[in-house]
Design a protein around this motif. Structure first.
Motif, PDB file in Angstrom:
ATOM      1  N   GLU A  54     -17.739  16.705   1.143  1.00  0.00           N
ATOM      2  CA  GLU A  54     -17.388  15.950   1.880  1.00  0.00           C
ATOM      3  C   GLU A  54     -17.131  14.402   2.133  1.00  0.00           C
ATOM      4  N   HIS A  57     -14.063  14.132   0.176  1.00  0.00           N
ATOM      5  CA  HIS A  57     -12.871  13.926   1.137  1.00  0.00           C
ATOM      6  C   HIS A  57     -12.716  12.400   2.232  1.00  0.00           C
ATOM      7  N   ILE A  71     -16.934  12.694   9.913  1.00  0.00           N
ATOM      8  CA  ILE A  71     -18.173  14.023   9.111  1.00  0.00           C
ATOM      9  C   ILE A  71     -18.465  14.869   9.186  1.00  0.00           C
ATOM     10  N   GLY A  79     -19.169  22.118   5.712  1.00  0.00           N
ATOM     11  CA  GLY A  79     -19.107  20.843   6.033  1.00  0.00           C
ATOM     12  C   GLY A  79     -17.765  20.761   6.089  1.00  0.00           C
ATOM     13  N   THR A  81     -14.736  17.626   7.418  1.00  0.00           N
ATOM     14  CA  THR A  81     -13.786  16.168   7.214  1.00  0.00           C
ATOM     15  C   THR A  81     -12.802  15.927   8.152  1.00  0.00           C
ATOM     16  N   GLY A  99     -13.060  17.606  -2.560  1.00  0.00           N
ATOM     17  CA  GLY A  99     -14.100  18.207  -1.934  1.00  0.00           C
ATOM     18  C   GLY A  99     -14.640  18.586  -3.416  1.00  0.00           C
TER      19      GLY A  99
END
Length: 235
Positions: A54, A57, A71, A79, A81, A99
């Protein structure tokens, strides 16, 4: 902080440290493998890979001019983002692709720093990145995970001796390199069973009008190439 103290800290940060014994490099690699392979241990350790995933990202979203809004990290090691900007174009593609490629590439970068003897710099950079990421976390579990991870880096950076710092740094880099390989295979397995229909690979397929399998192949190439290159640098 006086000038001499600041100079000393700077010298420590940019200076080089001696390489650990070969047995340390091997032992930390074996330890990382023991964390990545067993399913039970991996379910817990995967949280650290999610942080890197994350974070990748989020970082690329900022670098490509998107506005990062938050996030989230979840206890099932997933996860999310969220960034704002055009829902198409190169920035969106790079953000989506960052990612699965972030953990192995971070491992490769870490291996390069260790090969250059920059153990302290690696630990401080990792701590700084985690502190920056903490600002963007939007849920309690995510805050807890990042604080615990960042706290471990901070304690080792400030309180541990050179040998402990070296062992910790090598273990982290091994974990990123080895742990960065497994998620792409997990995604491939889920997709073969008809799951993960909104994965990063599927989002990239919609953005680029190319097969999701092509992006999954790219994830494999990046992670495996990083593992090979990182292993050469670590030894």
């Amino acid at each position: 902080m006086d000038t001499s103290t600041a100079t000393s800290l700077w010298d420590e940060l940019v200076g080089t440290q001696s390489d650990p014994d070969l047995w340390v490099v091997i032992a930390t690699g074996v330890a990382a493998l023991a964390v990545v392979v067993p399913p039970g241990v991996w379910r817990v350790a995967r949280n650290a890979i999610t942080i890197a995933h994350e974070g990748g990202h989020g970082l690329v979203a900022l670098l490509t001019g998107r506005r990062l809004t938050g996030i989230r990290l979840h206890s099932d090691t997933s996860g999310l983002t969220v960034s704002r900007g055009k829902p198409y174009g190169l920035g969106m593609i790079l953000t989506a692709a960052a990612g699965y490629t972030a953990p192995p590439l971070l491992g490769l970068g870490g291996a390069a720093l260790l090969a250059a003897g920059r153990i302290t710099l690696l630990l401080w950079l990792a701590t700084a990145l985690l502190l920056v990421m903490l600002v963007m976390i939007r849920n309690a579990y995510g805050v807890l995970t990042v604080v615990l991870t960042g706290g471990a880096f901070l304690l080792v950076s400030w309180l541990a001796g050179p040998q402990v710092q070296a062992g910790f740094a090598y273990a982290v880099v091994w974990f990123l390199l080895l742990g960065g390989v497994r998620p792409a295979f997990e995604l491939q397995s889920k997709r073969s069973r008809g799951g993960a229909g909104d994965s990063d690979a599927d989002q990239l397929a919609r953005l680029t009008h190319t097969p999701a399998a092509l992006w999954l192949f790219l994830f494999h190439v990046v992670s495996l190439s990083s593992l090979v290159g990182g292993t050469r640098w670590l030894f």
